[in-house]
Design a protein around this motif. Sequence first.
Motif, mmCIF file in Angstrom:
data_model
loop_
_atom_site.group_PDB
_atom_site.id
_atom_site.type_symbol
_atom_site.label_atom_id
_atom_site.label_comp_id
_atom_site.label_asym_id
_atom_site.label_seq_id
_atom_site.Cartn_x
_atom_site.Cartn_y
_atom_site.Cartn_z
ATOM 1 N N ALA A 225 -43.665 3.995 -47.676
ATOM 2 C CA ALA A 225 -42.007 2.927 -48.161
ATOM 3 C C ALA A 225 -41.872 1.407 -48.009
ATOM 4 O O ALA A 225 -40.376 1.126 -47.058
ATOM 5 C CB ALA A 225 -40.545 4.037 -48.196
ATOM 6 N N LEU A 226 -42.481 1.293 -47.874
ATOM 7 C CA LEU A 226 -43.095 -0.447 -47.396
ATOM 8 C C LEU A 226 -41.793 -1.595 -48.285
ATOM 9 O O LEU A 226 -41.958 -1.902 -49.066
ATOM 10 C CB LEU A 226 -44.036 -0.666 -46.785
ATOM 11 N N ILE A 227 -40.663 -1.255 -47.657
ATOM 12 C CA ILE A 227 -39.191 -1.446 -48.009
ATOM 13 C C ILE A 227 -39.086 -2.717 -47.307
ATOM 14 O O ILE A 227 -38.051 -1.849 -46.327
ATOM 15 C CB ILE A 227 -38.585 -1.441 -49.188
ATOM 16 N N ASN A 228 -38.791 -3.929 -47.912
ATOM 17 C CA ASN A 228 -38.031 -5.131 -46.909
ATOM 18 C C ASN A 228 -38.200 -5.162 -45.253
ATOM 19 O O ASN A 228 -37.135 -5.055 -44.607
ATOM 20 C CB ASN A 228 -35.779 -4.555 -47.410
ATOM 21 N N TYR A 229 -39.259 -5.233 -45.686
ATOM 22 C CA TYR A 229 -39.538 -5.247 -44.086
ATOM 23 C C TYR A 229 -41.484 -5.716 -44.108
ATOM 24 O O TYR A 229 -42.378 -6.084 -45.803
ATOM 25 C CB TYR A 229 -39.598 -3.513 -43.616
ATOM 26 N N SER A 230 -41.918 -6.530 -42.884
ATOM 27 C CA SER A 230 -43.046 -6.866 -42.940
ATOM 28 C C SER A 230 -44.572 -5.831 -43.283
ATOM 29 O O SER A 230 -44.584 -5.168 -42.733
ATOM 30 C CB SER A 230 -43.341 -8.340 -42.044
ATOM 31 N N CYS A 231 -45.352 -6.029 -43.823
ATOM 32 C CA CYS A 231 -46.662 -5.426 -43.863
ATOM 33 C C CYS A 231 -47.249 -5.112 -42.454
ATOM 34 O O CYS A 231 -47.294 -5.668 -41.534
ATOM 35 C CB CYS A 231 -47.469 -5.337 -44.760
ATOM 36 N N MET A 232 -47.720 -4.139 -41.911
ATOM 37 C CA MET A 232 -48.299 -3.579 -40.665
ATOM 38 C C MET A 232 -49.883 -3.527 -40.317
ATOM 39 O O MET A 232 -50.420 -2.563 -41.562
ATOM 40 C CB MET A 232 -47.994 -1.948 -39.839
ATOM 41 N N SER A 233 -50.132 -4.517 -39.550
ATOM 42 C CA SER A 233 -51.384 -4.408 -39.324
ATOM 43 C C SER A 233 -51.691 -3.459 -37.329
ATOM 44 O O SER A 233 -50.425 -3.097 -37.673
ATOM 45 C CB SER A 233 -52.512 -5.260 -39.804
ATOM 46 N N LEU A 234 -52.504 -3.123 -37.570
ATOM 47 C CA LEU A 234 -52.495 -2.739 -36.525
ATOM 48 C C LEU A 234 -53.477 -3.503 -35.146
ATOM 49 O O LEU A 234 -54.959 -3.983 -35.658
ATOM 50 C CB LEU A 234 -53.350 -1.125 -36.388
ATOM 51 N N ASP A 235 -53.004 -3.848 -34.071
ATOM 52 C CA ASP A 235 -53.914 -4.151 -32.877
ATOM 53 C C ASP A 235 -54.436 -2.820 -31.804
ATOM 54 O O ASP A 235 -53.614 -2.198 -31.252
ATOM 55 C CB ASP A 235 -53.496 -5.146 -32.018
ATOM 56 N N LEU A 236 -55.682 -3.306 -32.009
ATOM 57 C CA LEU A 236 -56.333 -2.837 -30.504
ATOM 58 C C LEU A 236 -56.057 -2.890 -29.532
ATOM 59 O O LEU A 236 -57.541 -4.000 -28.827
ATOM 60 C CB LEU A 236 -57.855 -1.885 -31.607
ATOM 61 N N ASN A 237 -55.909 -2.159 -28.494
ATOM 62 C CA ASN A 237 -56.191 -2.519 -27.460
ATOM 63 C C ASN A 237 -57.678 -1.659 -26.520
ATOM 64 O O ASN A 237 -57.724 -0.398 -27.282
ATOM 65 C CB ASN A 237 -55.774 -1.936 -26.117
ATOM 66 N N PHE A 241 -58.001 2.300 -26.011
ATOM 67 C CA PHE A 241 -58.076 3.067 -27.021
ATOM 68 C C PHE A 241 -56.056 2.950 -28.191
ATOM 69 O O PHE A 241 -56.406 3.887 -28.427
ATOM 70 C CB PHE A 241 -58.706 3.907 -27.476
ATOM 71 N N VAL A 242 -55.306 1.618 -27.008
ATOM 72 C CA VAL A 242 -54.453 2.627 -28.045
ATOM 73 C C VAL A 242 -54.551 0.786 -29.121
ATOM 74 O O VAL A 242 -54.673 -0.218 -28.706
ATOM 75 C CB VAL A 242 -53.221 1.785 -26.754
ATOM 76 N N PHE A 243 -53.834 1.699 -30.267
ATOM 77 C CA PHE A 243 -53.334 0.434 -31.509
ATOM 78 C C PHE A 243 -51.798 0.165 -31.002
ATOM 79 O O PHE A 243 -51.020 1.440 -30.713
ATOM 80 C CB PHE A 243 -53.872 1.206 -32.502
ATOM 81 N N GLN A 244 -51.611 -0.802 -31.627
ATOM 82 C CA GLN A 244 -50.184 -1.352 -31.619
ATOM 83 C C GLN A 244 -49.718 -1.957 -32.595
ATOM 84 O O GLN A 244 -50.309 -3.090 -33.471
ATOM 85 C CB GLN A 244 -49.597 -2.183 -29.987
ATOM 86 N N SER A 245 -48.073 -1.757 -33.260
ATOM 87 C CA SER A 245 -48.552 -2.305 -34.933
ATOM 88 C C SER A 245 -47.952 -3.629 -34.472
ATOM 89 O O SER A 245 -48.241 -4.314 -33.643
ATOM 90 C CB SER A 245 -47.117 -1.984 -35.192
ATOM 91 N N HIS A 246 -48.667 -4.516 -35.855
ATOM 92 C CA HIS A 246 -48.876 -6.121 -35.435
ATOM 93 C C HIS A 246 -47.758 -6.463 -37.212
ATOM 94 O O HIS A 246 -48.794 -6.146 -38.437
ATOM 95 C CB HIS A 246 -50.022 -6.386 -35.059
ATOM 96 N N LEU A 247 -47.045 -6.623 -37.201
ATOM 97 C CA LEU A 247 -46.727 -7.037 -38.395
ATOM 98 C C LEU A 247 -46.675 -8.731 -39.052
ATOM 99 O O LEU A 247 -47.097 -9.303 -38.033
ATOM 100 C CB LEU A 247 -44.516 -6.500 -38.122
ATOM 101 N N THR A 248 -46.989 -8.156 -40.313
ATOM 102 C CA THR A 248 -47.345 -9.607 -40.698
ATOM 103 C C THR A 248 -45.972 -11.322 -40.627
ATOM 104 O O THR A 248 -45.124 -11.036 -40.740
ATOM 105 C CB THR A 248 -47.120 -9.170 -42.550
ATOM 106 N N PRO A 249 -46.038 -12.180 -39.881
ATOM 107 C CA PRO A 249 -45.433 -13.310 -39.352
ATOM 108 C C PRO A 249 -44.856 -13.734 -41.628
ATOM 109 O O PRO A 249 -45.443 -13.494 -42.065
ATOM 110 C CB PRO A 249 -45.629 -14.270 -38.490
#
Length: 704
Positions: A225-237, A241-249
């Motif tokens: 349900a990606l609506i009225n928000y930016s698409c998420m990709s994941l940045d990996l440490n 091995f921790v991913f963190q959400s990375h939104l499209t600017p």
Amino acid sequence: MNKIKALIVIFLVSVCTLNAQELKSPSGNFTMKFSLLQDGTPTYQLFYQNKEVIKTSKLGLELKNDAKSLLNDFKVVSAFPAAFNEIWNTVWGEETQIQNHYNELAVRLKQNGTEREMIIRFRLFNDGLGFRYEFPQQKNLVYFVIKEERTEFAMTGDHKAFWIPGDYDTQEYDYTESKLSEIRGLFKKAVTDNASQQQFSETGVQTSLMMKTADGIYINIHEAALINYSCMSLDLNDKTFVFQSHLTPDAKGDKGYMQAPCVSPWRTMVISNDARAILASRMTLNLNEPCKIEDTSWIKPVKYVGVWWEMITGKSSWSYTNDFPAIQLGVTDYSKAKPNGTHAANNKHVKEYIDFAALHGFDAVLVEGWNEGWEDWFGQSKDYVFDFVTPYPDFNVQEIHAYAKSKGIKMIMHHETSGSVRNYERHMDKAYQFMKDNGYDAVKSGYVGNMLPRGEHHYSQWILNHYQYAIEKAADYKIMVNAHEAVRPTGICRTYPNLIGNESARGTEFQAFGGSKPNHTTILPFTRLMGGPMDYTPGIFEMDIAKLNPNNNSHVNTTLANQLGLYVVMYSPLQMAADLPENYNRFLDAFQFIKDVPVEWAKSKYLEAEPGYYITIARKDKNSNNWFVGNSNGTTPRTSAITLDFLEKGKKYEATIYADAADADYKNNPQAYKISKQKVTNKTILKLRTAAGGGYAISIVEVK
Ligand code: NOJ
Ligand code: CA
């Protein structure tokens, strides 16, 4: 069965345990633990069959120009558990009914000092976890700008992953299979293998991300349900091995303009020790809102052919003339231009496709390159290139419509926007009305190239709102949408089932642009298709592209039998037979499968699956008792063994098997297939050898 709905608020957990909460899935196989760290940072942790699969992971959002972000210093105000169980009917899908069964926990947080409130709503299903942030209406949080969402997904080890780079503009990549620790080292190669695009973080990957742990647990991370928000990709440490959400600017570097009350999309983790369960998961759809279109009778799955592959391969052109890319010079009178002689969308040729479609029982014909502007579509100043209503001089919309109608064929419209979304919006009403006036009820739209407004990305919030606007407006006109190069789907087709297709991944077109990896379609169902169907456009029978265009030496890296299997493996309510009629005419016995395979299904069974290696799926036709089986095999030859125990007990069927011949190989002998028939029952076991890049297709027809 009609909808069974039961939303039961069970009880309010006593205040003393508020900071640490536990939630179990309905079957008890998952446990989610919510807790606040010492500094008031919310976290979650997930267990599958009593094993930790997601380590303690932080939740929160960093805000722009705000004294205090929504990251820590929270206290828990309340925690509401709830249970939900319903069965809903699909308009189209892999089955007619879907169960939506979960236990919920809504944790209401209040931040010390700011007194701002945020709810984190967790839904734990038998196939995984979804959660989202909710920002209720309140005095102290009205307008806010997201600098970054800081949701963590902490992996328990150095898992194997199937990944593509975290591009803000395209998903049209081949997948890389590697350990998480190897992503950094392989990143450059993964990027240069494709992309025209930009903006990379060196360990950033896109979702849906498919992983496998050393002890055989499959983990899929995506969003719903990606609506009225930016698409998420994941940045990996890649140390922890921790991913963190990375939104499209957006063009300013901001990641989301919000106004409470509002919600984030759902963050999803589908998890199982059986890869087939990942494919069978309906969590993404279940986390979307029910259908908002009241009358859906006009939404119909479509099997189509198109004036398309000949342009993709370079045999023909979209453009009418070579005289000008000169819209800037005011040379816009196409009737005065010299035709280039390769323009495919001309009346005579399109009628040949209509005849072919009618002869072989297809529903529709797509025609690209029918409208003015293709001479300039890649230009810098493309803002006004297309108006979506003006045909080239050799394409007569009314004449083609009348001809198609007389043969019982629908025409599919094509709107290439070239990424100029404002231009599309300027013309949208007129363009959709033009479609209705001329008998079109489906449109393939496209967003090739850099976005206009400049600096925006294909996956930023403002542009996503455009895709959504196009879908909803199309629904007003009773038009079905198949959007290419738009954001990858997140189950929105449940709410707006007129979104019958998306591309948003590396489709068949890349087989004519240098080729894709032979195992590509053993990965896509685990990644791109987790969010919804793909207009993959299978059905290529001539693998040697030079046969169509001597200047193109690309090779289609699959066998012909694999191409047939894709009609079942790659679920879509919109299926194309993408090759040229002349190539189908050479292999009419194999083409029979494409003619027979339905696009509407009653149910689906996932028989064999291993991401990157093989997938075998059986589906029951929605309108008969017939079953269809498809297999796609990866790079290593393999013997697939399946039991037809999904067939009805006591009934007899005849199976037609379209398999790789013994000497088939995607590279050296892709057209070697054999067709055999045999009587089968629900006790039959079939063993079929699949070639490298091979596969098979089976139609199973009830014998009355
Ligand atoms: C890219 C799309 O994926 C393809 O299907 C289409 O033909 C071209 N753009 C032109 O619009
Ligand atoms: Ca594309």
